[in-house]
Design a protein around this motif. Structure first.
Motif, PDB file in Angstrom:
ATOM      1  N   LEU A  27       0.825  -1.215   0.000  1.00  0.00           N
ATOM      2  CA  LEU A  27       0.000   0.000   0.000  1.00  0.00           C
ATOM      3  C   LEU A  27       0.861   1.268   0.000  1.00  0.00           C
ATOM      4  O   LEU A  27       0.429   2.307  -0.483  1.00  0.00           O
ATOM      5  CB  LEU A  27      -0.935   0.008   1.206  1.00  0.00           C
ATOM      6  CG  LEU A  27      -2.003  -1.075   1.215  1.00  0.00           C
ATOM      7  CD1 LEU A  27      -2.734  -1.078   2.543  1.00  0.00           C
ATOM      8  CD2 LEU A  27      -2.973  -0.876   0.068  1.00  0.00           C
ATOM      9  N   THR A  51      -7.798   5.944  -6.622  1.00  0.00           N
ATOM     10  CA  THR A  51      -7.343   5.449  -5.326  1.00  0.00           C
ATOM     11  C   THR A  51      -5.956   6.025  -5.059  1.00  0.00           C
ATOM     12  O   THR A  51      -5.138   6.158  -5.964  1.00  0.00           O
ATOM     13  CB  THR A  51      -7.304   3.905  -5.277  1.00  0.00           C
ATOM     14  OG1 THR A  51      -6.547   3.416  -6.372  1.00  0.00           O
ATOM     15  CG2 THR A  51      -8.702   3.325  -5.336  1.00  0.00           C
ATOM     16  N   ALA A  53      -3.137   7.168  -1.416  1.00  0.00           N
ATOM     17  CA  ALA A  53      -2.876   7.061   0.018  1.00  0.00           C
ATOM     18  C   ALA A  53      -2.272   8.365   0.527  1.00  0.00           C
ATOM     19  O   ALA A  53      -1.602   9.095  -0.217  1.00  0.00           O
ATOM     20  CB  ALA A  53      -1.936   5.897   0.303  1.00  0.00           C
ATOM     21  N   VAL A  63      -5.822   5.079   3.185  1.00  0.00           N
ATOM     22  CA  VAL A  63      -6.061   4.665   1.806  1.00  0.00           C
ATOM     23  C   VAL A  63      -7.439   5.185   1.409  1.00  0.00           C
ATOM     24  O   VAL A  63      -8.420   4.977   2.120  1.00  0.00           O
ATOM     25  CB  VAL A  63      -5.981   3.137   1.663  1.00  0.00           C
ATOM     26  CG1 VAL A  63      -6.218   2.714   0.227  1.00  0.00           C
ATOM     27  CG2 VAL A  63      -4.620   2.633   2.152  1.00  0.00           C
TER      28      VAL A  63
END
Length: 86
Positions: A27, A51, A53, A63
């Protein structure tokens, strides 16, 4: 067709569910780059899904999935997130 918040929520949750399965180390790269995809919702509308982070408290990472239809909702997309720590 117009932005359907219920469909957008399902799309965001589906995108986050896939990311929740990944270990923390996979991630971390989302901190440096956004991933953009286009999904056709169950209502036939094309939704943009981004998407990414963000750093959170300590070593944690937030996230995020943001969903819009490219129209007016692009100014205020539906956003869902979760926080994960190493």
């Amino acid at each position: 067709m117009t932005f359907n918040i219920n469909v957008a929520e399902k799309i965001a949750e589906r995108a986050l569910a896939e990311l929740r399965e990944l270990p923390f180390a996979q991630l971390e790269p989302l901190l440096d780059e956004n991933k953009k995809t286009v999904v056709v919702g169950s209502d036939g509308v094309r939704y943009n899904v981004v998407t990414y982070a963000l750093p959170d408290l300590g070593d944690a990472v937030r996230v995020v999935a943001a969903v819009d239809d490219g129209g007016g909702s692009a100014f205020k997309p539906l956003v869902r997130d979760f926080i994960v720590a190493p």
